[in-house]
Design an enzyme around this catalytic site. Structure first.
Site, PDB file in Angstrom:
ATOM      1  CE  LYS A  39      -2.295   0.130   3.858  1.00 28.62           C
ATOM      2  NZ  LYS A  39      -1.669   1.007   4.607  1.00 28.62           N
ATOM      3  CE  LYS A 212     -16.989 -16.479   0.847  1.00 24.35           C
ATOM      4  NZ  LYS A 212     -17.141 -17.933   1.345  1.00 24.35           N
ATOM      5  CB  CYS A 404      24.597   4.684  13.104  1.00 24.31           C
ATOM      6  SG  CYS A 404      24.564   5.767  14.297  1.00 24.31           S
ATOM      7  CD  GLN A 408      28.009   4.654  18.039  1.00 25.43           C
ATOM      8  OE1 GLN A 408      27.356   3.809  18.842  1.00 25.43           O
ATOM      9  NE2 GLN A 408      27.369   5.821  18.158  1.00 25.43           N
ATOM     10  CG  HIS A 530      21.670   6.308   9.857  1.00 17.39           C
ATOM     11  ND1 HIS A 530      21.577   5.033  10.308  1.00 17.39           N
ATOM     12  CD2 HIS A 530      21.605   6.833  11.143  1.00 17.39           C
ATOM     13  CE1 HIS A 530      21.501   4.741  11.347  1.00 17.39           C
ATOM     14  NE2 HIS A 530      21.712   5.808  12.088  1.00 17.39           N
ATOM     15  CD  GLU A 532      21.253   4.019   6.423  1.00 14.30           C
ATOM     16  OE1 GLU A 532      22.379   4.429   6.199  1.00 14.30           O
ATOM     17  OE2 GLU A 532      21.097   3.810   7.561  1.00 14.30           O
TER      18      GLU A 532
HETATM   19  N1  GLN Z   1      23.133   3.014  19.728  1.00 20.56           N
HETATM   20  C1  GLN Z   1      24.017   3.899  19.359  1.00 20.56           C
HETATM   21  C2  GLN Z   1      23.948   5.573  19.755  1.00 20.56           C
HETATM   22  O1  GLN Z   1      22.901   5.576  20.200  1.00 20.56           O
HETATM   23  C3  GLN Z   1      23.923   3.875  17.478  1.00 20.56           C
HETATM   24  C4  GLN Z   1      22.570   4.267  17.037  1.00 20.56           C
HETATM   25  C5  GLN Z   1      22.549   3.880  15.638  1.00 20.56           C
HETATM   26  O2  GLN Z   1      22.980   3.053  15.003  1.00 20.56           O
HETATM   27  N2  GLN Z   1      21.490   4.659  14.928  1.00 20.56           N
HETATM   28  O3  GLN Z   1      24.655   6.418  19.407  1.00 20.56           O
END
Ligand code: GLN
Length: 562
Positions: A39, A212, A404, A408, A530, A532
């Protein structure tokens, strides 16, 4: 009597004037039978076709859940949490809209049940309803309409396309569906179109499409007084004439009916909306004409390339919400856009890292993998598993993209295994680590509550090294990517990390490392943001594009080895 007639005459004149000069049309999309059958994709594709017909369209997603935003939902249950430029954490359908429309949206495009009820209770406490009983219908319906009107006032669309989340019959969205009747009365039936999207089930044992559940479900819609103008029946395989007949008879010819089976690629949906006449039906019912012929060039190019690439790369996503195929939609989309522009096919393979927290990787599963991606995430579970995949990618020189949390954890891995800082960790995982290489952001220390309080939305990243991968990828001094995090790479460790060969090539406005890389590796790129979320079919995200390019090269080189 005469006066009344005159009034209504002027009213009518006024309405034509308003619609000619300030056109405002509504499209409501409602699902039926089951959710999750496209949708959102249909709504997004329709918005794009309308845009290419020359109209200013604003898509809005309404989700009935009582969470105020999607930030506190579990991706495993509900799919990915998408982040808008302005920092709103919202439903993943907003990502679909942005990708199809090739436009940035903002908070006006996302409404939740939580927002509606928070507003409703606020009004009640203020005394707006003194002496009256506050009820879900009509009061929540009115607040819902106020949210729509707020968006109209702010964004001035010509067509407002509202997708109502869930399906007919859910208690959470009933007041929103009932609001359609009020809108029809307020803005005129000619300005409102409802599209109902039910699903035909296909039981394996019967090998035929069954109507149905659809017949029973549409009764719920009729009961609410909604007789949809258009029905787009979704089904897994093409429907034959008999099925079509059955449906047409059942709806007594009161709706235009289209049947849309699964397609090999979601980017073909806009082409089908045009070629099957759905767009004509929508415009007819809205009493508007096409302003320009929709070209849909990019979608035609997707169609022409299907089955034409003669190379395929395989990318492994090592994450912990892998049980839900929607948990990493934007990442898969960004990889797809990148593969499309690199002229290769893409296969994505998922590994649940929780299974590897206390277990070594079975290297067999990594055979024929051309790249490894560790996505965003939260918390301890699965983190040690992810670190093992990062180590493998670093040591074996497999192209690696860390997003992200993935970035880390790449720092944690590097600190432990290259800088010899045993037990280095993120304080999110081990608050007592002797080497907190990833730590809570200073501004996050005094934050109350976990809803909507992270560092969110588009923020600048300054690229500080010209001889870096980051520069090669972005070719800019400042880039803007969307963020969603509470922890940061601890700058106190920058010296020891860089002395051991890590490159910090991008930093935030507070000089916090945001992009890190490793030299002497085909591609090891980690970013705190991010990217993406900004990837589009027309404009693939630069790091994803580059990552895929390197995966292709890696595949070619490793083939030559044997
Ligand atoms: N947990 C990590 C933070 O809070 C990474 C968060 C994430 O990957 N969006 O910084």
């Amino acid at each position: 009597m005469y006066k009344n007639n005159l009034n209504s005459f002027y009213q009518k004149e006024l309405k034509t004037y308003i619609s000619r000069y300030f056109m405002l049309k509504f499209i409501f999309v409602i699902g039926g039978v089951i959710s999750g059958v496209g949708k959102g994709t249909f709504s997004a594709a329709l918005a794009r076709v309308l845009k290419e017909c020359g109209y200013k369209v604003l898509p809005i997603k309404f989700d009935g859940y009582l969470n105020v935003d999607a930030g506190t939902l579990n991706p495993y249950e509900h799919g990915e949490v998408f982040v808008l430029k302005d920092g709103l954490e919202c439903d993943m359908d907003l990502g679909t809209y942005e990708r199809f429309l090739n436009e940035d949206l903002d908070k006006y495009s996302s409404i939740t049940g939580g927002m509606i009820f928070r507003e409703l209770i606020k009004k009640e406490r203020r005394g707006d309803f003194l002496g009256r009983t506050v009820e879900i219908f009509p009061h929540a319906s009115y607040v819902f309409i106020e949210f729509l009107e707020r968006a109209i006032k702010e964004k001035k669309p010509e067509i407002l396309l509202v997708e109502i989340g869930g399906t007919v019959g859910d208690p959470e969205n009933e007041y929103a569906i009932k609001a359609i009747k009020i809108i029809e009365r307020k803005y005129g039936k000619d300005n409102v179109v409802t599209i109902y999207i039910p699903y035909l089930i296909y039981p394996k044992s019967l090998k035929e499409l069954k109507t149905k559940p659809f017949k029973q479900n549409i009764l719920l819609l009729w009961k609410l007084g909604i007789f949809p103008d258009i029905i787009v029946v979704r089904c897994p395989i093409p429907a034959n004439e008999r099925v079509r007949e059955k449906i047409l008879k059942y709806v007594y010819g009161q709706s235009d009916v289209f049947i849309l089976e699964d397609l090999p690629n979601k980017y073909l949906v806009p082409l089908e909306i045009k070629s099957r006449g759905i767009i004509n039906s929508v415009l007819n019912k809205l009493k508007i004409d096409i302003r320009q012929e929709p070209k849909l060039t990019i979608f035609k190019s997707v169609k022409s390339k299907i089955g034409k690439f003669n190379e395929k790369i395989k990318i492994l996503i090592a994450g912990k919400y892998t049980g839900n195929k929607d948990a990493y939609v934007s990442i898969e989309e960004a990889l797809y856009h990148a593969a499309f522009h690199n002229n290769v096919d893409l296969e994505v393979m998922y590994i649940e890292t929780t299974n590897y927290d206390d277990k070594n990787i079975n290297y067999k599963i990594l055979e024929n993998i051309d790249g490894i991606l560790v996505p965003g995430g939260f918390g301890k579970r699965g983190a040690e598993g992810k670190i093992k995949f990062i180590k493998y990618a670093r040591e074996n020189k497999i192209p690696f993209l860390g997003i992200c949390f993935g970035a880390q954890l790449a720092i944690v891995e590097f600190a432990r295994n290259v800088c010899n800082l045993k037990n280095a960790n993120s304080t999110e995982i081990d608050p007592n680590t002797p080497h907190p290489v990833v730590d809570i952001l200073p501004q996050q220390k005094n934050v109350n509550g976990l809803g909507g309080t992270m560092r969110l939305g588009e923020k600048p990243i300054y690229i500080i090294k010209k001889d870096s991968l980051a520069w090669k990828i972005y070719k800019k001094d400042v880039i803007y990517e969307r963020h969603r995090h509470r922890y940061e790479i601890n700058p106190d460790f920058s010296d020891i990390l860089t002395k051991n060969g890590l490159v910090i090539s991008g930093v935030s406005e507070n000089n916090i490392p945001e992009i890190i890389e490793i030299k002497d590796h085909p591609f090891f790129f980690c970013i705190q943001a991010h990217p993406e979320f900004k990837s589009r079919l027309e404009n693939p995200s630069p790091p994803y594009y580059y990552f895929v390019k390197r995966c292709v090269e890696y595949k070619r080189n490793s083939k030559n080895k044997y």
